[in-house]
Design a protein around this motif. Structure first.
Motif, PDB file in Angstrom:
ATOM      1  N   ALA A   1      34.518  31.933  36.328  1.00 17.10           N
ATOM      2  CA  ALA A   1      35.738  32.639  35.946  1.00 17.10           C
ATOM      3  C   ALA A   1      36.958  32.096  36.693  1.00 17.10           C
ATOM      4  O   ALA A   1      36.873  31.699  37.855  1.00 17.10           O
ATOM      5  CB  ALA A   1      35.594  34.133  36.225  1.00 17.10           C
ATOM      6  N   THR A   2      38.097  32.086  36.011  1.00 20.12           N
ATOM      7  CA  THR A   2      39.375  31.774  36.637  1.00 20.12           C
ATOM      8  C   THR A   2      40.118  33.084  36.840  1.00 20.12           C
ATOM      9  O   THR A   2      40.340  33.828  35.880  1.00 20.12           O
ATOM     10  CB  THR A   2      40.210  30.816  35.772  1.00 20.12           C
ATOM     11  OG1 THR A   2      39.476  29.602  35.560  1.00 20.12           O
ATOM     12  CG2 THR A   2      41.524  30.483  36.451  1.00 20.12           C
ATOM     13  N   VAL A   3      40.462  33.384  38.093  1.00 21.60           N
ATOM     14  CA  VAL A   3      41.043  34.682  38.438  1.00 21.60           C
ATOM     15  C   VAL A   3      42.433  34.488  39.032  1.00 21.60           C
ATOM     16  O   VAL A   3      42.635  33.615  39.882  1.00 21.60           O
ATOM     17  CB  VAL A   3      40.144  35.430  39.447  1.00 21.60           C
ATOM     18  CG1 VAL A   3      40.769  36.756  39.871  1.00 21.60           C
ATOM     19  CG2 VAL A   3      38.761  35.664  38.840  1.00 21.60           C
ATOM     20  N   ALA A   4      43.368  35.294  38.578  1.00 20.74           N
ATOM     21  CA  ALA A   4      44.739  35.262  39.099  1.00 20.74           C
ATOM     22  C   ALA A   4      44.979  36.481  39.971  1.00 20.74           C
ATOM     23  O   ALA A   4      44.749  37.619  39.534  1.00 20.74           O
ATOM     24  CB  ALA A   4      45.750  35.222  37.968  1.00 20.74           C
TER      25      ALA A   4
ATOM     26  N   VAL B   1      48.709  44.921  44.406  1.00 17.58           N
ATOM     27  CA  VAL B   1      48.137  43.586  44.279  1.00 17.58           C
ATOM     28  C   VAL B   1      46.937  43.711  43.345  1.00 17.58           C
ATOM     29  O   VAL B   1      46.044  44.535  43.583  1.00 17.58           O
ATOM     30  CB  VAL B   1      47.696  43.010  45.635  1.00 17.58           C
ATOM     31  CG1 VAL B   1      47.146  41.593  45.464  1.00 17.58           C
ATOM     32  CG2 VAL B   1      48.855  43.005  46.617  1.00 17.58           C
ATOM     33  N   GLN B   2      46.922  42.919  42.281  1.00 18.84           N
ATOM     34  CA  GLN B   2      45.881  43.044  41.270  1.00 18.84           C
ATOM     35  C   GLN B   2      45.195  41.707  41.025  1.00 18.84           C
ATOM     36  O   GLN B   2      45.787  40.636  41.225  1.00 18.84           O
ATOM     37  CB  GLN B   2      46.479  43.552  39.952  1.00 18.84           C
ATOM     38  CG  GLN B   2      47.086  44.938  40.058  1.00 18.84           C
ATOM     39  CD  GLN B   2      47.733  45.383  38.752  1.00 18.84           C
ATOM     40  OE1 GLN B   2      48.280  44.568  38.011  1.00 18.84           O
ATOM     41  NE2 GLN B   2      47.669  46.677  38.463  1.00 18.84           N
ATOM     42  N   LEU B   3      43.947  41.779  40.574  1.00 19.80           N
ATOM     43  CA  LEU B   3      43.179  40.602  40.178  1.00 19.80           C
ATOM     44  C   LEU B   3      42.954  40.643  38.674  1.00 19.80           C
ATOM     45  O   LEU B   3      42.503  41.664  38.143  1.00 19.80           O
ATOM     46  CB  LEU B   3      41.833  40.560  40.911  1.00 19.80           C
ATOM     47  CG  LEU B   3      41.882  40.536  42.440  1.00 19.80           C
ATOM     48  CD1 LEU B   3      40.470  40.491  43.012  1.00 19.80           C
ATOM     49  CD2 LEU B   3      42.700  39.353  42.939  1.00 19.80           C
TER      50      LEU B   3
ATOM     51  N   LEU C   1      40.913  43.281  36.844  1.00 19.88           N
ATOM     52  CA  LEU C   1      39.564  43.456  37.377  1.00 19.88           C
ATOM     53  C   LEU C   1      39.559  44.442  38.537  1.00 19.88           C
ATOM     54  O   LEU C   1      38.618  45.213  38.725  1.00 19.88           O
ATOM     55  CB  LEU C   1      39.026  42.108  37.876  1.00 19.88           C
ATOM     56  CG  LEU C   1      38.781  41.001  36.868  1.00 19.88           C
ATOM     57  CD1 LEU C   1      38.466  39.701  37.606  1.00 19.88           C
ATOM     58  CD2 LEU C   1      37.636  41.380  35.945  1.00 19.88           C
ATOM     59  N   PHE C   2      40.626  44.371  39.327  1.00 17.71           N
ATOM     60  CA  PHE C   2      40.711  45.194  40.534  1.00 17.71           C
ATOM     61  C   PHE C   2      42.180  45.377  40.896  1.00 17.71           C
ATOM     62  O   PHE C   2      43.004  44.480  40.676  1.00 17.71           O
ATOM     63  CB  PHE C   2      39.971  44.504  41.688  1.00 17.71           C
ATOM     64  CG  PHE C   2      39.928  45.312  42.954  1.00 17.71           C
ATOM     65  CD1 PHE C   2      39.005  46.330  43.122  1.00 17.71           C
ATOM     66  CD2 PHE C   2      40.817  45.045  43.986  1.00 17.71           C
ATOM     67  CE1 PHE C   2      38.960  47.070  44.295  1.00 17.71           C
ATOM     68  CE2 PHE C   2      40.778  45.774  45.163  1.00 17.71           C
ATOM     69  CZ  PHE C   2      39.848  46.792  45.322  1.00 17.71           C
TER      70      PHE C   2
ATOM     71  N   GLY D   1      30.402  40.905  42.074  1.00 13.84           N
ATOM     72  CA  GLY D   1      31.805  40.806  41.689  1.00 13.84           C
ATOM     73  C   GLY D   1      32.673  41.973  42.112  1.00 13.84           C
ATOM     74  O   GLY D   1      33.839  42.041  41.742  1.00 13.84           O
ATOM     75  N   SER D   2      32.122  42.912  42.908  1.00 17.57           N
ATOM     76  CA  SER D   2      32.949  44.024  43.379  1.00 17.57           C
ATOM     77  C   SER D   2      33.807  43.559  44.560  1.00 17.57           C
ATOM     78  O   SER D   2      33.485  42.572  45.236  1.00 17.57           O
ATOM     79  CB  SER D   2      32.067  45.203  43.801  1.00 17.57           C
ATOM     80  OG  SER D   2      31.222  44.825  44.878  1.00 17.57           O
ATOM     81  N   TRP D   3      34.900  44.276  44.819  1.00 16.83           N
ATOM     82  CA  TRP D   3      35.841  43.888  45.864  1.00 16.83           C
ATOM     83  C   TRP D   3      36.033  45.002  46.881  1.00 16.83           C
ATOM     84  O   TRP D   3      35.997  46.193  46.545  1.00 16.83           O
ATOM     85  CB  TRP D   3      37.199  43.540  45.251  1.00 16.83           C
ATOM     86  CG  TRP D   3      37.183  42.236  44.512  1.00 16.83           C
ATOM     87  CD1 TRP D   3      36.809  42.027  43.213  1.00 16.83           C
ATOM     88  CD2 TRP D   3      37.523  40.954  45.041  1.00 16.83           C
ATOM     89  NE1 TRP D   3      36.900  40.703  42.899  1.00 16.83           N
ATOM     90  CE2 TRP D   3      37.343  40.013  43.996  1.00 16.83           C
ATOM     91  CE3 TRP D   3      37.959  40.509  46.283  1.00 16.83           C
ATOM     92  CZ2 TRP D   3      37.586  38.655  44.170  1.00 16.83           C
ATOM     93  CZ3 TRP D   3      38.213  39.158  46.453  1.00 16.83           C
ATOM     94  CH2 TRP D   3      38.019  38.244  45.407  1.00 16.83           C
TER      95      TRP D   3
END
Length: 485
Positions: free
Chosen positions: A187-190, A199-201, A229-230, A275-277
């Motif tokens: 995955a490519t995450v910004a 602040v978001q992912l 995502l988060f 994949g949790s943060w």
């Protein structure tokens, strides 16, 4: 190669439409002649019969003068605009190869940018596909075609060499202060810092795939409603500092992130299995002003560095909590706010830029002395971004509020004459200054493409520039120069 050989803009005399129609008066004619022939008022040198113009060194432009773009200073140059300003962006890695050049055919690359719209609901994350990026043609034969067949051929050639912009937009609530991209598995995450104190992912893998699959002329598409995502709302104020770690920490996945805000707080993020943060709610404390920028070590997974409006630069160990996490502090690293920093990929060097318009280079071997190993002062406004070249150890790029983008090579020495004297034409210009790129307004960020050696990109209020200069090194990955400091 000296800056005289590589400057992007040159000075020329210009007559207004009225003067061309009615003739210029004696005063204007004298002014025009003086600008070309008189080198006592700040001229720096000549290239191809034209006067090289260096902001801050050359004299001020006169009423009948303008700056002219010089295509011979570039191997590649393109500009493009988005529907709204995108003053922060990052480059997404692709599967097209790591050592691409314009000589093997038109280039293609992908950016991820964030908008700053007047209304919070009108903002977007934009995935931009820049395609058909053709290098500059430096043919000496510039004669026009004499018959219609040649003209048709030239028109067809021009169409084939026209760059294409394919973009995919994701709706985002709030203006985007800063955006940074990382590859996490497939995955490519910004990571996005917005003006809503969050602040978001965002997973932009689908948007990136859509942009890559587009063909034909310029196109823009909008994705159906996407959700982050988060999202972390633990910052008390909005901020700009945002940085990914690209190393794997023991017992951790490769996802590590740091975010800093205007309330002096700095938080560390970790991605867990599945994949949790989780975000360290306590954060790292020590700065007495806003945290402006963050960079993780390219070789030590637990180390990161931050800079602040309190004029300091701090080195942190993320394995430790609280004030004890700060393992080194440089107070008064600049005369005013320290805005940006970059950590060298291959050597123990850091470059910082401040509101004092200065660029300082630090060696981690001597940073505790509080003295940089080099200082540069070409810019005349606050520095807005800095970044080391990904493959050339001693080269970095910087941007400033003076509308200049500069490229530096700290290994360059002063040019001398045959008698061993310094070149008078370069008086007042640091020999390490390799290139000045002008023409953009309110330049905010510049980045090197990690897979296309020597290709730089910059964003400003009036759009993006993509360019490769004639004197920029194009060393392949893994081939960097010997250690300097």
């Amino acid at each position: 190669m000296s800056i005289v050989q590589a400057l992007s803009l040159f000075l020329r005399s210009r007559m207004s439409d009225y003067e061309m129609e009615h003739g210029a008066d004696d005063e204007m004619e004298d002014s025009g002649d003086e600008s070309i022939d008189d080198h006592d008022d700040g001229a720096t040198g000549r290239v191809n019969g034209r006067e090289v113009y260096i902001p801050g060194i050359s004299r001020a432009l006169k009423r009948n003068e303008e700056l002219e773009f010089d295509p011979n200073a570039y191997k590649l140059f393109h500009s493009f605009e988005t529907t709204r300003p995108c003053l922060s962006f990052d480059i997404a890695r692709d599967a097209l190869g790591d050592t691409r050049t314009e000589e093997s055919g038109p280039l293609e690359c992908y950016l991820v940018a964030g908008t700053q719209a007047e209304k919070v609901r009108d903002n977007e994350i934009m995935v931009l596909g820049l395609k058909n990026l053709v290098g500059m043609s430096h043919d000496s034969d510039s004669e026009s075609s004499e018959d219609s067949d040649d003209e048709d051929a030239e028109e067809e050639k021009s169409k084939k060499e026209t760059p294409v912009l394919h973009s995919v937009s994701i709706a985002h609530y709030g203006g985007i202060n800063r955006i940074r991209v990382n590859k996490l598995g497939d995955a490519t995450v910004a990571a996005v810092w917005n003006d809503q104190k969050k602040v978001q992912l965002w997973n932009i893998t689908g948007a990136l795939a859509d942009a890559q699959s587009m063909t034909g002329e310029n196109r823009n598409s909008k994705m159906a409603k996407e959700n982050p995502l988060f999202s972390f709302a633990g910052h008390r104020m909005e901020g700009y500092a945002l940085g990914w770690s690209f190393l794997t920490k023991k017992n951790m996945c490769q996802g590590q992130l740091a975010s800093g805000d205007n309330a002096k707080s700095l938080h560390i993020w970790h991605m867990r299995e599945g994949g949790s943060w989780v975000v360290d709610s306590r954060g790292l404390s020590g700065h007495t002003g806003s945290v402006e920028d963050i960079q993780w070590s390219p070789s030590e997974a637990a180390l990161l560095m931050s800079c602040s409006s309190d004029k300091s630069v701090r080195l942190w160990d993320s394995r430790v909590s609280g004030k004890e996490a700060c393992v080194c502090v440089v107070n008064n690293a600049h005369a005013s706010d320290v805005n940006v920093l970059s950590w060298n990929h291959h050597d123990s060097l850091i470059v910082t830029g401040g509101d004092d318009a200065a660029l300082h280079v630090w060696s981690l071997k001597t940073i505790q002395s509080g003295q940089p190993v080099a200082r540069f002062k070409q810019h005349t406004g606050p520095i807005t971004s800095v970044e080391w070249h990904p493959t050339d150890t001693t080269t970095f790029i910087a941007t400033g509020e003076d509308d200049q983008t500069s490229i530096w090579d700290i290994a360059t020495e002063t040019d001398t004459t045959a008698a061993g004297e310094a070149d008078e034409e370069m008086a007042g210009v640091a020999p390490q200054l390799m290139f000045l790129h002008l023409g953009q307004k309110e330049v905010k960020e510049a980045h090197w493409h990690p897979q296309i050696p020597g290709l730089a990109m910059s964003t400003a209020l009036n759009g993006f520039n993509v360019f490769k200069t004639i004197n920029c090194y194009e060393r392949p990955h893994g081939d960097s120069r010997a250690e300097l400091m």
